[in-house]
Design an enzyme around this catalytic site. Structure first.
Site, PDB file in Angstrom:
ATOM      1  CG  PHE A 141      53.377  33.139  42.059  1.00 29.46           C
ATOM      2  CD1 PHE A 141      53.343  34.487  42.387  1.00 29.46           C
ATOM      3  CD2 PHE A 141      52.885  32.747  40.821  1.00 29.46           C
ATOM      4  CE1 PHE A 141      52.826  35.426  41.502  1.00 29.46           C
ATOM      5  CE2 PHE A 141      52.376  33.677  39.925  1.00 29.46           C
ATOM      6  CZ  PHE A 141      52.348  35.022  40.259  1.00 29.46           C
ATOM      7  CG  ASP A 226      49.381  26.476  41.679  1.00 30.60           C
ATOM      8  OD1 ASP A 226      49.549  26.096  40.498  1.00 30.60           O
ATOM      9  OD2 ASP A 226      49.433  27.666  42.018  1.00 30.60           O
ATOM     10  CE  LYS A 255      53.978  30.130  34.770  1.00 31.98           C
ATOM     11  NZ  LYS A 255      53.321  30.291  36.067  1.00 31.98           N
TER      12      LYS A 255
END
Ligand code: PLP
Length: 406
Positions: A141, A226, A255
């Site tokens: 993702f 990532d 995040k």
């Protein structure tokens, strides 16, 4: 003039918000540390951390103080002008990592979009125009822009939005032979999460990440990590790549970078950054002083032995509690992840019940997450108190008993 307040409830969501989410039935209105309260005043233990975002809990006093101070000083300038918080934050990220250069953006997807564009552009400038292949992984993702969703390894998120960006190849995660079979001198980058988050809380093996590094070197491709979810202390190190003994060429983080304030960053080396020039890429909000001031405070607190060393101890408390639940109820097929990104894999007979468990947990007063279809995911504050872990786990155990065995 005062803004008129209108009454809103969970039902309002169904009438006013684009139906791309299915939020819980309660509406949080207040948070403190690892506790949250809803509109009715009911209290919850927060094991979800806003999806690995509120790494210092809710309303951490130092973050609130910076928010207030910078909020009264300077909010926004655009990149026509630089600003002190962005320069300080970039300097600190560089000092703490492999990187020499930072690009700021506002979300994980945007940091990844910048990373993938940079990888293509570097190959175009330094090698040749047909070195465009990106190798990525099943269940990966990387965000929801068209490029990032196409590099992501879950076709259900990109189907229907075509034509999709071309020359992206997906192979199984943790399968080095599969990468060897598709990598060639037309490959510009391998893109990988050191711990797949949304895909099911699956850590990469050391052999896999080290093997990817070697393959990238062999084929003059860039290793793009990532770390949008795995970074900022989540794994017990500031960035998860530190566990693997390899350095990436490009790394993205988002995040938890702002502890709840939207901000993201792409980190890279001088050599790779050298192909960029003014106007080639950019974003209006990127490096916004308000966001960067808050992120600087978050980095200052998270990148300390107290916080980083506390992650493993808290993980052990979680894993012990989950094992205790499992020894009574026999619902899990293993606990996995790293640090405070924890996945409890449901046994096949309960795999379809993840959403029911999440709802039952909310009813008992604990906020949890799922990942993939069959994993219960925990991504709590990195500084969550033992008392919160105990209370939250007691509520979680009651939820499982009620929903699966009542
Ligand atoms: C959440 C996430 C993203 C996307 O971040 P957004 O801020 O939602 O755009 C990208 N990569 C990983 C690994 C993520 O967990």
């Amino acid at each position: 003039m005062a803004t008129d307040k209108i009454a809103v409830t969970r039902e309002t969501f169904d009438n006013v918000i684009l139906p791309v989410y299915a939020p819980a039935q309660f509406v949080p209105v207040k948070g403190q540390g690892s506790r949250v309260w809803d509109q009715q005043g009911k209290e919850y233990v927060d094991f979800s951390g806003g999806i690995a975002v509120t790494a210092l809990g809710h309303c951490h006093p130092a973050l609130v103080e910076t928010l207030k101070k910078q909020g009264e000083t300077l909010w926004h300038t655009s990149n026509v002008f630089t600003n002190e918080p962005a320069l300080r934050l970039a300097s600190k990220l560089i000092a703490a990592t492999f990187a020499d250069r930072v690009f700021f953006a506002n979300s994980g997807a945007e940091a990844n979009e910048a990373a993938f564009k940079l990888a293509r552009y570097y190959a175009f400038k330094k090698h040749h125009a047909y070195k465009t292949k990106i190798i990525a992984f099943h269940n990966a993702f990387h965000g929801r822009t068209l490029f990032t969703v196409s590099v992501g390894g879950q076709p259900k998120y990109s189907d229907g939005f075509g034509p999709k960006p071309a020359d992206i190849v997906h192979v199984p995660f943790n399968d080095l032979e599969a990468v060897k079979a598709v990598i060639d001198d037309h490959t510009c980058a391998i893109v990988v999460e050191p711990i797949q988050g949304e895909g099911g809380v699956m850590p990469a093996t050391p052999e896999f990440i080290q093997g990817l590094r070697a393959l990238c070197d062999e084929h003059q491709a860039l290793l793009v990590l990532d770390e949008v979810q795995s970074g900022m202390g989540r794994s017990g190190k500031l960035f998860a790549y530190e566990h693997y003994g390899v350095k990436p060429d490009i790394l993205t983080t988002a995040k938890a970078l702002g502890g709840g304030f939207p901000v993201s960053a792409m980190l890279t080396t001088n050599e790779i950054a050298s192909v960029m020039a003014p106007g080639v890429h950019g974003t209006t909000y990127g490096g916004n002083p308000l966001a960067c001031a808050i992120a600087e405070t978050a980095v200052d607190i998270i990148n300390t032995p107290e916080v980083l060393n506390g992650v493993e101890a808290r993980r052990e408390e979680f894993v012990a509690a989950l094992n205790e639940i499992d020894s009574k109820l026999h619902v899990f097929n293993g606990i996995r992840g790293k640090g405070l990104l924890i996945g409890a894999v449901l046994k096949p007979e309960y795999a379809s019940r993840a959403r029911d468990i999440l709802n039952a947990a909310a009813a008992e007063g604990v906020m949890i997450l799922t990942a993939s279809t069959d994993v219960i995911r925990f991504a709590p504050s990195l500084v969550i108190e033992s008392a919160d872990i105990k209370e939250g786990m007691a509520r979680f155990a009651r939820a499982i008993e009620k929903v699966l065995f009542a």
